[in-house]
Design a protein around this motif. Sequence first.
Motif, PDB file in Angstrom:
ATOM      1  N   ILE A   1       0.921  -1.187  -0.020  1.00 28.08           N
ATOM      2  CA  ILE A   1      -0.055   0.189  -0.061  1.00 28.08           C
ATOM      3  C   ILE A   1       0.744   1.218   0.013  1.00 28.08           C
ATOM      4  N   TRP A   2       1.987   1.180   0.914  1.00 24.51           N
ATOM      5  CA  TRP A   2       2.783   2.550   1.041  1.00 24.51           C
ATOM      6  C   TRP A   2       4.009   2.504   0.246  1.00 24.51           C
ATOM      7  N   GLY A   3       4.187   1.500  -0.638  1.00 17.71           N
ATOM      8  CA  GLY A   3       5.493   1.474  -1.190  1.00 17.71           C
ATOM      9  C   GLY A   3       5.747   2.806  -2.346  1.00 17.71           C
ATOM     10  N   GLY A   4       4.683   2.984  -2.909  1.00 16.33           N
ATOM     11  CA  GLY A   4       4.973   4.311  -3.980  1.00 16.33           C
ATOM     12  C   GLY A   4       4.985   5.423  -2.948  1.00 16.33           C
ATOM     13  N   TRP A   5       4.156   5.774  -1.824  1.00 13.67           N
ATOM     14  CA  TRP A   5       4.407   6.908  -0.938  1.00 13.67           C
ATOM     15  C   TRP A   5       5.996   6.796  -0.599  1.00 13.67           C
ATOM     16  N   LEU A   6       6.570   5.759  -0.410  1.00 15.73           N
ATOM     17  CA  LEU A   6       7.746   5.885   0.160  1.00 15.73           C
ATOM     18  C   LEU A   6       8.745   6.212  -0.849  1.00 15.73           C
ATOM     19  N   GLU A   7       8.546   5.765  -2.405  1.00 10.37           N
ATOM     20  CA  GLU A   7       9.212   6.479  -3.197  1.00 10.37           C
ATOM     21  C   GLU A   7       9.214   7.881  -3.313  1.00 10.37           C
ATOM     22  N   ARG A   8       8.129   8.348  -3.223  1.00 11.95           N
ATOM     23  CA  ARG A   8       7.971   9.753  -3.345  1.00 11.95           C
ATOM     24  C   ARG A   8       8.709  10.771  -2.047  1.00 11.95           C
ATOM     25  N   VAL A   9       8.588  10.297  -0.875  1.00 11.55           N
ATOM     26  CA  VAL A   9       8.951  10.972   0.174  1.00 11.55           C
ATOM     27  C   VAL A   9      10.606  10.550   0.675  1.00 11.55           C
ATOM     28  N   GLY A  10      10.882   9.259   0.137  1.00 16.03           N
ATOM     29  CA  GLY A  10      12.280   9.071   0.552  1.00 16.03           C
ATOM     30  C   GLY A  10      12.153   8.159   1.588  1.00 16.03           C
ATOM     31  N   PRO A  11      13.719   7.554   1.991  1.00 14.72           N
ATOM     32  CA  PRO A  11      13.819   6.718   3.093  1.00 14.72           C
ATOM     33  C   PRO A  11      13.685   7.274   4.275  1.00 14.72           C
ATOM     34  N   ARG A  12      14.122   8.441   4.576  1.00 14.60           N
ATOM     35  CA  ARG A  12      14.247   9.186   5.871  1.00 14.60           C
ATOM     36  C   ARG A  12      12.796   9.085   6.548  1.00 14.60           C
ATOM     37  N   LYS A  13      11.951   9.657   5.834  1.00 13.31           N
ATOM     38  CA  LYS A  13      10.683   9.911   6.314  1.00 13.31           C
ATOM     39  C   LYS A  13      10.002   8.524   6.516  1.00 13.31           C
ATOM     40  N   ALA A  14       9.885   7.569   5.756  1.00 12.96           N
ATOM     41  CA  ALA A  14       9.554   6.136   5.712  1.00 12.96           C
ATOM     42  C   ALA A  14      10.333   5.618   7.173  1.00 12.96           C
ATOM     43  N   GLY A  15      11.377   5.719   7.267  1.00 13.86           N
ATOM     44  CA  GLY A  15      12.077   5.076   8.522  1.00 13.86           C
ATOM     45  C   GLY A  15      11.762   5.660   9.591  1.00 13.86           C
ATOM     46  N   VAL A  16      11.433   6.865   9.777  1.00 14.03           N
ATOM     47  CA  VAL A  16      10.921   7.494  10.860  1.00 14.03           C
ATOM     48  C   VAL A  16       9.492   6.962  11.410  1.00 14.03           C
ATOM     49  N   VAL A  17       8.590   6.960  10.204  1.00 13.67           N
ATOM     50  CA  VAL A  17       7.352   6.424  10.570  1.00 13.67           C
ATOM     51  C   VAL A  17       7.399   5.090  10.875  1.00 13.67           C
ATOM     52  N   ALA A  18       8.182   3.977  10.252  1.00  8.69           N
ATOM     53  CA  ALA A  18       8.523   2.836  10.590  1.00  8.69           C
ATOM     54  C   ALA A  18       8.637   2.731  12.054  1.00  8.69           C
ATOM     55  N   ALA A  19       9.718   3.497  12.518  1.00  9.18           N
ATOM     56  CA  ALA A  19      10.097   3.317  13.839  1.00  9.18           C
ATOM     57  C   ALA A  19       8.801   3.865  14.899  1.00  9.18           C
ATOM     58  N   CYS A  20       8.354   4.683  14.660  1.00 13.56           N
ATOM     59  CA  CYS A  20       7.020   5.112  15.473  1.00 13.56           C
ATOM     60  C   CYS A  20       5.908   4.033  15.385  1.00 13.56           C
TER      61      CYS A  20
END
Length: 547
Positions: free
Chosen positions: A106-125
């Motif tokens: 679901i969120w793979g496309g969003w990750l490509e747009r926002v980059g790994p840092r934001k995705a990593g922070v959301v993953a941590a939270c």
Amino acid sequence: MAIVHAEAPAAAGGLLDRARTVARPGFNRWLVPPCALAIHLCIGMAYGFSVFWLPLGHAIGISDPVVCKAMTLTQAITTTNCDWRVSDLVWTYSIFFVVLGAAAAIWGGWLERVGPRKAGVVAACCWCGGIAIGAIGVSIHQLWLLWLGTGLIGGIGLGLGYISPVSTLIKWFPDRRGMATGMAIMGFGGGALIGSPLADKLMKHFADGTQVGVWQTFLVLAAVYFVFMLSGAFGYRVPPEGWAPAGWTPPADTGGATGRFYVHLRDAHRTPQFWLIWLVLLLNVSASIGIIGVASPMLQEIFGGRLIDHPGQLFAAFGDADKKAAAAVGAGFIGVISLFNIAGRFAWASSSDRFGRKTTFAIMTALGALLYGLAAPALVGGSIGLFILVFCLCASMYGGGFATVPAYLADIFGTRFVGAIHGRILTAWSTAGVLGPLIVTTMRDHRIAAGVPRDAVYQPIYWTLAGLLVVAFLANLLIRPVDRRFHSDVAEPVPAVSASAAVGPANAAIIQPGGASATVLLAWAAVCIPIAWGIYETVAKAAVLFK
């Protein structure tokens, strides 16, 4: 290729924006793998959550579980007076991996747009916050809260954390795609090696006559993981547009997604290649995940008293002391399998850089079919050492499949959307997490109910798993380069970066591996020391196999 235009740093956006993660000149690409490992080692604890099931099974009774015999699953969700059954708790494990695949898709496309840092922070939270919510559920004895927090919310963190480094690593290591993704995904397999013994020690520290120490352990793990995952997320950098390793030349376009061509995310699932790779991963995982789940009882039932120096004694005749001794051997077997699973992720993925992804999958599926179909049945009642080696090799190919798939996708579809495409492919993992155990446990239970001796239960299961791998081998042979009608050569917008990060064709190679700086050494030490400790703990437990 146009040079990226410079902007003032203030215009680069927030701290988590993708534009703020573009590497500046002098950045060492070998800083990215330990950042990926920092996240994967934390979320990999999902594999080790079984360490909590037995303590949680007597969280109310403490020394003697409070058993409510007529309790249904619906009643177990909200009971505060009865101890949970292991069958109730393992739903958390199932939720983990179903949600992992769904979240990645679901969120793979969003990750490509926002980059790994934001995705990593959301993953941590999500991952750490989910564990913390689970701690509340354990403390007030509400199973639904454990499922919601640790299972659902934590599962979202699993999915985002799993795919967050994939695209970035592939772009930093176009010359070693398999090795790069193998390093990161190796961390996911190794998370339990660190987390399980650490959790065991923490529970023993917090346990007393009134509590089993699980919710406190959850909170400590959540805090530690949050620090590590945030460190990894903020350490992520993406290469500037046009960057390439010094001396590396992109492969010539041969009809696949190489050179300037790539397949857009919206088109990937319309290609037969997507579904063939999906099928290969599904069958490769299904063939191993089910048998790994029953590895300990399988070894005990097949070899019986030979495991504990009582030759000729069948498993059915074991007393309590014998069962305890055999269980220790079974636990050692699981530990060795885990080590091969982890090593296989790096070894098979790295070897694919030399042999090619298609050839590597052909070797893994063909060898796996031979081991399951011929070697395993032939060794029942034979050499214990060779039997263990067979399943260790199978475990290495189970992990190797996971680690090689991202590089395979990059070869076929290009690198621009590989993270998002990988996220969708991971739905095969979620499916296999249901299919593999269903095949193995259904066949096992049916044969035991039919009165088949325990040491003869597994041969048809091995042949069935071999059949799955034969189909995977054939599906892999059918994979061809993507038809050119799915290629896209339209340049996508490049995030604006500061002047010091602007890179064009003339200076695209200024960011190079460089020497082993103190920062690089410190980053690698931060992940390698815990890994070494986890391996030591696992080897110590597995030593019982060699006594």
